[in-house]
Scaffold this active site. Structure first.
Site, PDB file in Angstrom:
ATOM      1  N   ALA A 182       3.297  -1.282   4.005  1.00  0.00           N
ATOM      2  CA  ALA A 182       2.929  -0.208   4.926  1.00  0.00           C
ATOM      3  C   ALA A 182       2.922  -0.819   6.325  1.00  0.00           C
ATOM      4  O   ALA A 182       2.497  -1.962   6.495  1.00  0.00           O
ATOM      5  CB  ALA A 182       1.539   0.311   4.593  1.00  0.00           C
TER       6      ALA A 182
ATOM      7  N   ASN B   2       1.205   4.906   9.731  1.00  0.00           N
ATOM      8  CA  ASN B   2       0.386   5.361  10.868  1.00  0.00           C
ATOM      9  C   ASN B   2       1.106   5.033  12.167  1.00  0.00           C
ATOM     10  O   ASN B   2       1.996   4.187  12.185  1.00  0.00           O
ATOM     11  CB  ASN B   2      -0.987   4.662  10.844  1.00  0.00           C
TER      12      ASN B   2
ATOM     13  N   HIS C  33      -2.262 -12.242   1.462  1.00  0.00           N
ATOM     14  CA  HIS C  33      -2.128 -12.142   2.920  1.00  0.00           C
ATOM     15  C   HIS C  33      -2.732 -13.364   3.592  1.00  0.00           C
ATOM     16  O   HIS C  33      -3.721 -13.926   3.114  1.00  0.00           O
ATOM     17  CB  HIS C  33      -2.878 -10.908   3.452  1.00  0.00           C
TER      18      HIS C  33
ATOM     19  N   TYR D  13      -4.456 -13.180   6.254  1.00  0.00           N
ATOM     20  CA  TYR D  13      -5.808 -12.853   6.740  1.00  0.00           C
ATOM     21  C   TYR D  13      -6.887 -12.968   5.663  1.00  0.00           C
ATOM     22  O   TYR D  13      -8.078 -12.941   5.974  1.00  0.00           O
ATOM     23  CB  TYR D  13      -5.853 -11.469   7.414  1.00  0.00           C
ATOM     24  N   GLU D  14      -6.462 -13.097   4.410  1.00  0.00           N
ATOM     25  CA  GLU D  14      -7.438 -13.336   3.335  1.00  0.00           C
ATOM     26  C   GLU D  14      -7.840 -14.800   3.272  1.00  0.00           C
ATOM     27  O   GLU D  14      -8.695 -15.174   2.478  1.00  0.00           O
ATOM     28  CB  GLU D  14      -6.838 -12.984   1.972  1.00  0.00           C
TER      29      GLU D  14
ATOM     30  N   SER E 292       0.856  -1.203   0.000  1.00  0.00           N
ATOM     31  CA  SER E 292       0.000   0.000   0.000  1.00  0.00           C
ATOM     32  C   SER E 292       0.884   1.242   0.000  1.00  0.00           C
ATOM     33  O   SER E 292       1.863   1.299   0.725  1.00  0.00           O
ATOM     34  CB  SER E 292      -0.863   0.076   1.258  1.00  0.00           C
TER      35      SER E 292
ATOM     36  N   HIS F 245      -7.903   2.992   6.961  1.00  0.00           N
ATOM     37  CA  HIS F 245      -7.238   2.840   5.669  1.00  0.00           C
ATOM     38  C   HIS F 245      -6.962   4.202   5.021  1.00  0.00           C
ATOM     39  O   HIS F 245      -5.933   4.396   4.387  1.00  0.00           O
ATOM     40  CB  HIS F 245      -8.133   1.980   4.768  1.00  0.00           C
TER      41      HIS F 245
ATOM     42  N   MET G 273       1.056  -6.831   8.385  1.00  0.00           N
ATOM     43  CA  MET G 273       0.407  -8.137   8.172  1.00  0.00           C
ATOM     44  C   MET G 273       0.878  -8.828   6.894  1.00  0.00           C
ATOM     45  O   MET G 273       0.160  -9.640   6.316  1.00  0.00           O
ATOM     46  CB  MET G 273      -1.107  -7.939   8.102  1.00  0.00           C
ATOM     47  N   SER G 274       2.069  -8.485   6.446  1.00  0.00           N
ATOM     48  CA  SER G 274       2.574  -9.120   5.212  1.00  0.00           C
ATOM     49  C   SER G 274       4.070  -9.370   5.356  1.00  0.00           C
ATOM     50  O   SER G 274       4.597  -9.387   6.460  1.00  0.00           O
ATOM     51  CB  SER G 274       2.311  -8.195   4.017  1.00  0.00           C
TER      52      SER G 274
ATOM     53  N   HIS H 145      -6.380  -3.289  -3.530  1.00  0.00           N
ATOM     54  CA  HIS H 145      -5.176  -4.008  -3.952  1.00  0.00           C
ATOM     55  C   HIS H 145      -5.477  -4.689  -5.283  1.00  0.00           C
ATOM     56  O   HIS H 145      -6.237  -5.647  -5.330  1.00  0.00           O
ATOM     57  CB  HIS H 145      -4.797  -5.115  -2.951  1.00  0.00           C
TER      58      HIS H 145
HETATM   59  N1  HPA Z   1      -0.937  -2.580  12.282  1.00  0.00           N
HETATM   60  C1  HPA Z   1      -0.902  -3.668  11.519  1.00  0.00           C
HETATM   61  N2  HPA Z   1      -0.708  -3.625  10.219  1.00  0.00           N
HETATM   62  C2  HPA Z   1      -0.544  -2.422   9.639  1.00  0.00           C
HETATM   63  C3  HPA Z   1      -0.572  -1.239  10.381  1.00  0.00           C
HETATM   64  C4  HPA Z   1      -0.785  -1.317  11.793  1.00  0.00           C
HETATM   65  O1  HPA Z   1      -0.830  -0.308  12.519  1.00  0.00           O
HETATM   66  N3  HPA Z   1      -0.374  -0.212   9.501  1.00  0.00           N
HETATM   67  C5  HPA Z   1      -0.233  -0.770   8.279  1.00  0.00           C
HETATM   68  N4  HPA Z   1      -0.331  -2.111   8.344  1.00  0.00           N
END
Ligand code: HPA
Length: 269
Positions: free
Chosen positions: A114, A230, A84, A86-87, A31, A242, A206-207, A62
């Site tokens: 990200a 973030n 991912h 989580y998918e 991202s 997001h 998460m990747s 995505h």
């Molecule tokens: N946590 C988990 N995964 C993320 C985050 C986060 O704060 N930001 C971008 N991917």
């Protein structure tokens, strides 16, 4: 479910038939890095859904394409969209693209993502060069258990040097840091971010770690860069969403694009 080995074989054969020459390098776009595609000399766009044996992405925002681009007169593959845990994809499935690329002769891998900051001095818009990771999935055994020997790292020291040098040239802030991989899909609680800091992590996402493990297993030279998108939960007030991730990364897009272009070029011979 189809056997993973046969998926790999079918995808590799298909891509060989689609490519005018064999690629040296793959870039996985996370991202915020996605805009880079607009700067590329694109030769072909191959939707994941058209590649036999390839998984498909399910996430909004995505795209799922393999982009064939020419850079410094060499062929480079770009994953626009990734897979991912989580998918619902297993680690085996996430490893398919990497193992296919290895079969095509790819030697270098640039991974971007990200990530949320855990380290208090990492701010949104900073880059983090991943120098180590913590696999915090702890949910499933990996076929690569035991791969990591003392003193060995999957992260190329040579490419880390290149990344630091290029970031400085582009006046981008880059920290060294440890990335912690969680399976998601939910973001962390403030207590979890605190716990992750105690574990030694600087940023969370998460990747990436499943991809790194697969590529290392295939013997690739790897560099991985996070964009801090973030603050981790509880570090600053406010909720995480997001849109926040997207806005932050837009503001430094041009310099990040040049960073990625130079870093990719540095892997080509
Ligand atoms: N946590 C988990 N995964 C993320 C985050 C986060 O704060 N930001 C971008 N991917």
């Amino acid at each position: 479910m189809e056997n993973v080995e046969s998926s790999i074989q079918r995808a590799t054969e298909f891509l060989k038939s689609q490519l005018s020459e064999l690629p040296q390098t793959v870039v996985i776009l996370g991202s915020g890095f996605a805009g880079w595609v607009k700067k590329l000399d694109v030769e072909k766009v191959i939707p994941y859904s058209s590649i036999p044996g390839f998984p498909i992405t399910t996430i909004k925002g995505h795209d799922g394409n393999l982009i064939v681009a020419r850079l410094a007169s060499k062929l480079v593959l770009v994953m626009q969209g990734r897979f991912h845990f989580y998918e619902g994809h297993s680690l085996d499935v996430i490893s398919i693209p990497l193992r296919v690329f290895a079969g095509l002769g790819v030697r270098s891998l640039i991974v971007t993502n990200a990530a949320g900051s855990i380290n208090h001095s990492f701010k949104p818009g900073d880059l983090m060069l991943i120098t180590d990771h913590i696999n915090h999935s702890l949910r499933y055994p990996t076929f690569l258990n035991g791969m990591q020997s003392p003193g060995l790292t999957p992260y190329s020291l040579r490419m880390q040097g290149e990344a630091r040098r290029i970031a400085e040239e582009e006046e981008l802030k880059i920290h060294d840091g440890t990335y912690i991989f969680t399976t998601g899909p939910s973001y962390e609680t403030p207590a979890e971010i605190k716990a992750m800091r105690i574990l030694g992590a600087d940023a969370v996402g998460m990747s990436t770690v499943p991809e790194i493990l697969s590529a290392a297993h295939c013997g690739m030279e790897i560099v991985a860069v996070s964009m801090i998108s973030n603050y981790g939960s509880g570090i600053k007030d406010g909720t995480l969403d997001h849109q926040e991730v997207m806005d932050t990364m837009k503001s430094i897009q041009d310099r990040v694009d040049r960073f990625l272009m130079k870093l990719t070029t540095s892997t080509l011979s």
